[in-house]
Design a protein around this motif. Structure first.
Motif, mmCIF file in Angstrom:
data_model
loop_
_atom_site.group_PDB
_atom_site.id
_atom_site.type_symbol
_atom_site.label_atom_id
_atom_site.label_comp_id
_atom_site.label_asym_id
_atom_site.label_seq_id
_atom_site.Cartn_x
_atom_site.Cartn_y
_atom_site.Cartn_z
ATOM 1 N N GLY A 1 0.924 -1.106 -0.046
ATOM 2 C CA GLY A 1 0.044 -0.007 -0.217
ATOM 3 C C GLY A 1 0.749 1.120 0.043
ATOM 4 N N VAL A 2 1.911 1.226 0.810
ATOM 5 C CA VAL A 2 2.806 2.323 0.731
ATOM 6 C C VAL A 2 3.479 2.511 -0.456
ATOM 7 N N GLY A 3 3.654 1.619 -1.264
ATOM 8 C CA GLY A 3 4.446 1.600 -2.797
ATOM 9 C C GLY A 3 3.160 2.052 -3.629
ATOM 10 N N LEU A 4 1.804 1.812 -3.272
ATOM 11 C CA LEU A 4 0.859 1.941 -4.363
ATOM 12 C C LEU A 4 0.384 3.469 -4.385
ATOM 13 N N ALA A 5 1.055 4.086 -3.249
ATOM 14 C CA ALA A 5 0.544 5.429 -3.076
ATOM 15 C C ALA A 5 1.567 6.218 -3.963
ATOM 16 N N PHE A 6 2.459 5.857 -4.563
ATOM 17 C CA PHE A 6 3.555 6.598 -5.466
ATOM 18 C C PHE A 6 2.858 6.322 -6.756
ATOM 19 N N LEU A 7 1.915 5.410 -7.291
ATOM 20 C CA LEU A 7 1.479 5.039 -8.529
ATOM 21 C C LEU A 7 0.080 5.486 -8.860
ATOM 22 N N ASP A 8 -0.428 5.552 -9.927
ATOM 23 C CA ASP A 8 -1.633 5.824 -10.472
ATOM 24 C C ASP A 8 -2.438 4.643 -10.478
ATOM 25 N N VAL A 9 -3.058 4.412 -9.217
ATOM 26 C CA VAL A 9 -3.885 3.448 -8.922
ATOM 27 C C VAL A 9 -4.828 3.964 -7.916
ATOM 28 N N HIS A 10 -6.283 3.364 -8.004
ATOM 29 C CA HIS A 10 -7.387 3.671 -7.271
ATOM 30 C C HIS A 10 -7.204 2.580 -6.113
ATOM 31 N N ILE A 11 -6.827 3.056 -4.897
ATOM 32 C CA ILE A 11 -6.721 2.068 -3.635
ATOM 33 C C ILE A 11 -7.660 1.492 -2.954
ATOM 34 N N GLY A 12 -9.063 2.004 -3.506
ATOM 35 C CA GLY A 12 -10.211 1.443 -3.124
ATOM 36 C C GLY A 12 -10.360 0.043 -3.871
ATOM 37 N N VAL A 13 -10.251 0.448 -5.238
ATOM 38 C CA VAL A 13 -10.353 -1.012 -6.021
ATOM 39 C C VAL A 13 -9.328 -1.970 -5.736
ATOM 40 N N MET A 14 -8.000 -1.621 -5.528
ATOM 41 C CA MET A 14 -6.910 -2.245 -5.393
ATOM 42 C C MET A 14 -7.253 -2.858 -3.990
ATOM 43 N N ALA A 15 -7.783 -2.337 -2.977
ATOM 44 C CA ALA A 15 -7.916 -3.056 -1.720
ATOM 45 C C ALA A 15 -9.127 -4.231 -1.927
ATOM 46 N N ALA A 16 -10.033 -3.837 -2.644
ATOM 47 C CA ALA A 16 -11.114 -4.717 -2.926
ATOM 48 C C ALA A 16 -10.720 -6.004 -3.615
ATOM 49 N N VAL A 17 -9.715 -5.790 -4.519
ATOM 50 C CA VAL A 17 -9.059 -6.930 -5.450
ATOM 51 C C VAL A 17 -8.206 -7.847 -4.332
ATOM 52 N N ILE A 18 -7.720 -7.182 -3.302
ATOM 53 C CA ILE A 18 -6.676 -8.033 -2.601
ATOM 54 C C ILE A 18 -7.625 -8.652 -1.547
ATOM 55 N N GLY A 19 -8.493 -8.081 -1.134
ATOM 56 C CA GLY A 19 -9.642 -8.529 -0.356
ATOM 57 C C GLY A 19 -10.219 -9.618 -0.907
ATOM 58 N N LEU A 20 -10.816 -9.444 -1.881
ATOM 59 C CA LEU A 20 -11.618 -10.822 -2.643
ATOM 60 C C LEU A 20 -10.394 -11.741 -3.068
ATOM 61 N N CYS A 21 -9.326 -11.588 -3.580
ATOM 62 C CA CYS A 21 -8.366 -12.653 -3.866
ATOM 63 C C CYS A 21 -8.053 -13.431 -2.312
ATOM 64 N N THR A 22 -7.930 -12.713 -1.300
ATOM 65 C CA THR A 22 -7.718 -13.465 -0.189
ATOM 66 C C THR A 22 -8.791 -14.268 0.286
ATOM 67 N N LEU A 23 -9.981 -13.677 0.342
ATOM 68 C CA LEU A 23 -11.233 -14.523 0.635
ATOM 69 C C LEU A 23 -11.174 -15.847 -0.109
ATOM 70 N N VAL A 24 -10.917 -15.866 -1.459
ATOM 71 C CA VAL A 24 -10.969 -16.882 -2.289
ATOM 72 C C VAL A 24 -9.973 -17.907 -2.073
ATOM 73 N N MET A 25 -8.747 -17.371 -1.642
ATOM 74 C CA MET A 25 -7.423 -18.252 -1.554
ATOM 75 C C MET A 25 -7.479 -18.695 -0.189
ATOM 76 N N VAL A 26 -7.973 -18.039 1.005
ATOM 77 C CA VAL A 26 -7.907 -18.815 2.270
ATOM 78 C C VAL A 26 -9.101 -19.684 2.282
ATOM 79 N N THR A 27 -10.367 -19.440 1.737
ATOM 80 C CA THR A 27 -11.206 -20.498 2.098
ATOM 81 C C THR A 27 -11.034 -21.767 0.940
ATOM 82 N N THR A 28 -10.456 -21.543 -0.007
ATOM 83 C CA THR A 28 -9.845 -22.805 -0.920
ATOM 84 C C THR A 28 -8.785 -23.570 -0.046
ATOM 85 N N GLY A 29 -7.907 -22.592 0.405
ATOM 86 C CA GLY A 29 -6.709 -23.260 1.373
ATOM 87 C C GLY A 29 -6.927 -23.982 2.425
#
Length: 192
Positions: free
Chosen positions: A124-152
């Motif tokens: 997240g610190v690194g993303l602050a210096f890039l052109d990225v919407h943090i809300g979308v990125m956080a949602a993507v990380i959260g959803l990927c984690t939800l899927v990966m942990v449930t599957t794991g």
């Protein structure tokens, strides 16, 4: 940042949580889908919040480091990638607990989720210096984690900890590649 890069970061950030979930699933007597989904939600929410915290910290410092922000993103992602690879290669220090019920408590899951999301805060610190919407990125990380942990957790009983370590190594390689791509984009844009 392209949607593919965002998705790759999301999955890379969730591989350490996946590795922990495989271990938890292996330690549980018979993991059920509701238990796995509950753990996935806890990990996913925590993993989605931490990059926002890192992003806020990075934005506060962005005016001071704007000239070399791409190097910061490269170094942070690269260092986290190397750290994940090292963790994926070294043997587990903790043995599976005999009592699988201890592995399902909310606070134990929350602490484990936070421990596996520290890298997402640094990203997240690194993303602050890039052109990225943090809300979308956080949602993507959260959803990927939800899927990966449930599957794991569901796969943990069958696969054991072997695949979890390989997933962490793959996640580390992905972070290094994404960091290198960010650096290349900025340097080639500056030259051309």
């Amino acid at each position: 940042m392209s949607p593919i890069s965002m998705l790759l970061i999301g999955f890379a950030m969730s591989t350490d949580a996946f590795a922990a979930a495989v271990g938890k699933g292996a330690a549980m007597r018979k993991p059920r889908f509701p238990d796995a989904l509950r753990a996935g939600l806890i990990f996913g929410v925590i993993e989605a919040i931490t990059p926002v915290i890192g992003w806020l910290l990075g934005r506060a410092a962005s005016s001071y480091v704007e000239a070399f922000d791409h190097w910061i993103a490269f170094v942070l992602l690269g260092a986290l990638g190397v750290h994940m690879i090292i963790n994926g290669v070294k043997p587990d220090a903790e043995e599976a607990d005999e009592d699988g019920d201890k592995h399902r408590g909310f606070w134990h899951l929350a602490v484990t989720g936070f421990a596996t999301s520290i890298d997402a805060m640094a990203v997240g610190v690194g993303l602050a210096f890039l052109d990225v919407h943090i809300g979308v990125m956080a949602a993507v990380i959260g959803l990927c984690t939800l899927v990966m942990v449930t599957t794991g957790i569901m796969l943990g009983r069958v696969l054991g900890s072997m695949i979890g370590k390989r997933a962490e190594i793959a996640g580390g390689v992905i972070l290094i590649l994404v960091g290198s791509a960010i650096l290349y984009e900025h340097l080639s844009g500056a030259v051309g």
